[in-house]
Design a protein around this motif. Structure first.
Motif, PDB file in Angstrom:
ATOM      1  N   GLU A 131      18.705 -43.597 -78.165  1.00 52.35           N
ATOM      2  CA  GLU A 131      19.500 -44.563 -77.406  1.00 52.35           C
ATOM      3  C   GLU A 131      20.012 -43.937 -76.115  1.00 52.35           C
ATOM      4  O   GLU A 131      20.429 -42.777 -76.103  1.00 52.35           O
ATOM      5  CB  GLU A 131      20.702 -45.044 -78.229  1.00 52.35           C
ATOM      6  N   VAL A 156      22.998 -43.999 -73.759  1.00 47.73           N
ATOM      7  CA  VAL A 156      24.402 -44.378 -73.869  1.00 47.73           C
ATOM      8  C   VAL A 156      25.041 -44.370 -72.487  1.00 47.73           C
ATOM      9  O   VAL A 156      25.182 -43.322 -71.858  1.00 47.73           O
ATOM     10  CB  VAL A 156      25.157 -43.424 -74.818  1.00 47.73           C
ATOM     11  N   ARG A 207      24.646 -49.590 -74.887  1.00 53.75           N
ATOM     12  CA  ARG A 207      23.695 -48.657 -75.469  1.00 53.75           C
ATOM     13  C   ARG A 207      22.320 -49.336 -75.450  1.00 53.75           C
ATOM     14  O   ARG A 207      22.177 -50.465 -75.938  1.00 53.75           O
ATOM     15  CB  ARG A 207      24.090 -48.299 -76.907  1.00 53.75           C
ATOM     16  N   ASP A 238      22.976 -35.182 -72.694  1.00 52.54           N
ATOM     17  CA  ASP A 238      23.969 -35.783 -73.584  1.00 52.54           C
ATOM     18  C   ASP A 238      23.965 -37.310 -73.544  1.00 52.54           C
ATOM     19  O   ASP A 238      24.482 -37.955 -74.461  1.00 52.54           O
ATOM     20  CB  ASP A 238      25.371 -35.274 -73.223  1.00 52.54           C
ATOM     21  N   LYS A 239      23.426 -37.910 -72.499  1.00 52.71           N
ATOM     22  CA  LYS A 239      23.416 -39.378 -72.414  1.00 52.71           C
ATOM     23  C   LYS A 239      22.422 -40.023 -73.380  1.00 52.71           C
ATOM     24  O   LYS A 239      22.454 -41.224 -73.592  1.00 52.71           O
ATOM     25  CB  LYS A 239      23.119 -39.827 -70.984  1.00 52.71           C
ATOM     26  N   TRP A 240      21.542 -39.201 -73.968  1.00 51.99           N
ATOM     27  CA  TRP A 240      20.583 -39.701 -74.954  1.00 51.99           C
ATOM     28  C   TRP A 240      21.087 -39.347 -76.358  1.00 51.99           C
ATOM     29  O   TRP A 240      21.403 -38.195 -76.627  1.00 51.99           O
ATOM     30  CB  TRP A 240      19.202 -39.088 -74.737  1.00 51.99           C
ATOM     31  N   HIS A 241      21.125 -40.343 -77.231  1.00 58.61           N
ATOM     32  CA  HIS A 241      21.612 -40.146 -78.601  1.00 58.61           C
ATOM     33  C   HIS A 241      20.437 -40.300 -79.567  1.00 58.61           C
ATOM     34  O   HIS A 241      19.786 -41.351 -79.601  1.00 58.61           O
ATOM     35  CB  HIS A 241      22.698 -41.175 -78.925  1.00 58.61           C
ATOM     36  N   THR A 265      18.822 -40.293 -83.407  1.00 60.49           N
ATOM     37  CA  THR A 265      19.061 -40.459 -84.848  1.00 60.49           C
ATOM     38  C   THR A 265      17.716 -40.567 -85.559  1.00 60.49           C
ATOM     39  O   THR A 265      16.716 -40.976 -84.960  1.00 60.49           O
ATOM     40  CB  THR A 265      19.888 -41.724 -85.151  1.00 60.49           C
TER      41      THR A 265
END
Length: 329
Positions: free
Chosen positions: A12, A14, A19, A59-62, A64
């Motif tokens: 994602e 963010v 998002r 860090d802007k990419w999450h 999971t």
């Protein structure tokens, strides 16, 4: 046991207020010694997936995933520093834009020598400098650079993009990785140089048992060098199977469209005729369709396509489509 085993990985973007799901529930598995192709148009999420594996996303990419195993160890449960230490030891990546990845203030030779791990050297510290230089020269020769003196003393801006790409490949090989991720490794090269690089990667696979994830937008080109292929479209998994299955019996309309647009498929067309192609273009992140993202362009789309399709498995040949081409065969 798989070398790499990823299940339902999502990435994602963010921002402050929203998002955006750039990569949606993609699975990828690789065995030791396997050469897998990862194919799709520009913007399909191939490079994002590769960067998530290596752990270089900002860090802007999450990220999971239900499972993110490297040699049986779950990486997403580990601290970031520990995860990067494991990956940097065993995984190397050839990035798509070599000029942007090399340090413009340092010579190519110094950067290549720095990439050589100390564990691969022997003897006292005063002997290791010579060993590093000799190892760097061998790596340059291995990727087809014969003028090693000129190349080593040059800065990146003094070399062509094709030369820089070869240097990036040499740096990736310096640590003898178990998995090499090659993101469009021959994009800036002529056809003869492309074949040389692909033959080099094939020999590393055969002689060193190195696994290779070969990323490309050209499905036809990589069929000569891969064992298996995964196809992506707009951040979604489309189809996966052996190279023979994908090339000879595609099950997804998008895979069929990629094959229909290849040079071989259009070799008998009259001059100035239109090439076979899907209408429209790949959607941008801010305006992604719901359900199957190919829906607005798909010739077989129906009402059910507003829901994301489930993955169907036909004896190892996987496809994610409500109305696959299976019934046509």
């Amino acid at each position: 046991m798989n070398l790499l085993d990823i299940r339902n990985l999502s990435i994602e973007l963010v921002n402050k207020q929203e998002r955006t799901l750039a990569v949606e529930r993609v699975s990828l598995a690789m065995k030791e010694g396997e050469v897998r192709g990862l194919v799709g148009e520009s913007g399909s999420g191939k490079s994002l997936l590769a960067q998530a594996i290596v752990g270089v996303l900002s860090d802007k990419w999450h990220v999971t995933a239900d499972r993110f195993h490297w040699r049986g160890k779950e990486l997403l449960h580990l601290p970031l520093d520990e995860r990067k230490a494991i990956i940097s030891k065993d995984v190397a990546m050839i990035f798509q834009e070599p000029m942007a990845c090399l340090d413009p203030t340092t010579t190519v030779g110094e950067q290549l020598e720095e990439a050589i791990a100390s564990s691969m050297l022997s003897g006292n510290f005063w002997q290791r400098r010579k060993q590093r230089k000799e190892a760097a020269i061998r790596l340059l020769h291995k990727v087809g650079i014969k003028q090693h003196t000129y190349c080593s003393k040059s800065y990146p801006h003094q070399l062509t993009e094709a030369f820089c790409q070869r240097v990036m490949i040499a740096m990736a090989l310096a640590r003898r990785p178990k998995l090499l991720i090659a993101d469009e490794p021959t994009a800036a090269m002529e056809a003869t140089n492309q074949s040389q690089i692909f033959r080099l990667l094939a020999s590393l696979n055969q002689l060193k048992n190195m696994s290779i994830l070969l990323i490309s937008h050209d499905l036809e080109n990589i069929t000569h060098w891969t064992n298996t292929i995964t196809v992506m479209y707009s951040g979604q998994f489309v189809e996966a199977g052996t190279t023979e299955q994908i090339f000879n019996q595609p099950l997804h309309p998008y895979t069929q469209a990629l094959l229909d647009s290849s040079l071989n498929a259009n070799s008998n067309l009259p001059a100035k005729s239109r090439l076979m192609a899907l209408p429209g273009s790949i959607p941008i992140l801010q305006h992604l369709p719901i359900g199957c993202r190919l829906g607005p362009r798909c010739p077989r789309a129906q009402k059910a396509c507003v829901n994301a399709p489930k993955v169907k498995n036909y004896h190892g040949h996987q496809v994610s489509c409500h109305y696959s081409l299976k019934e046509l065969y």
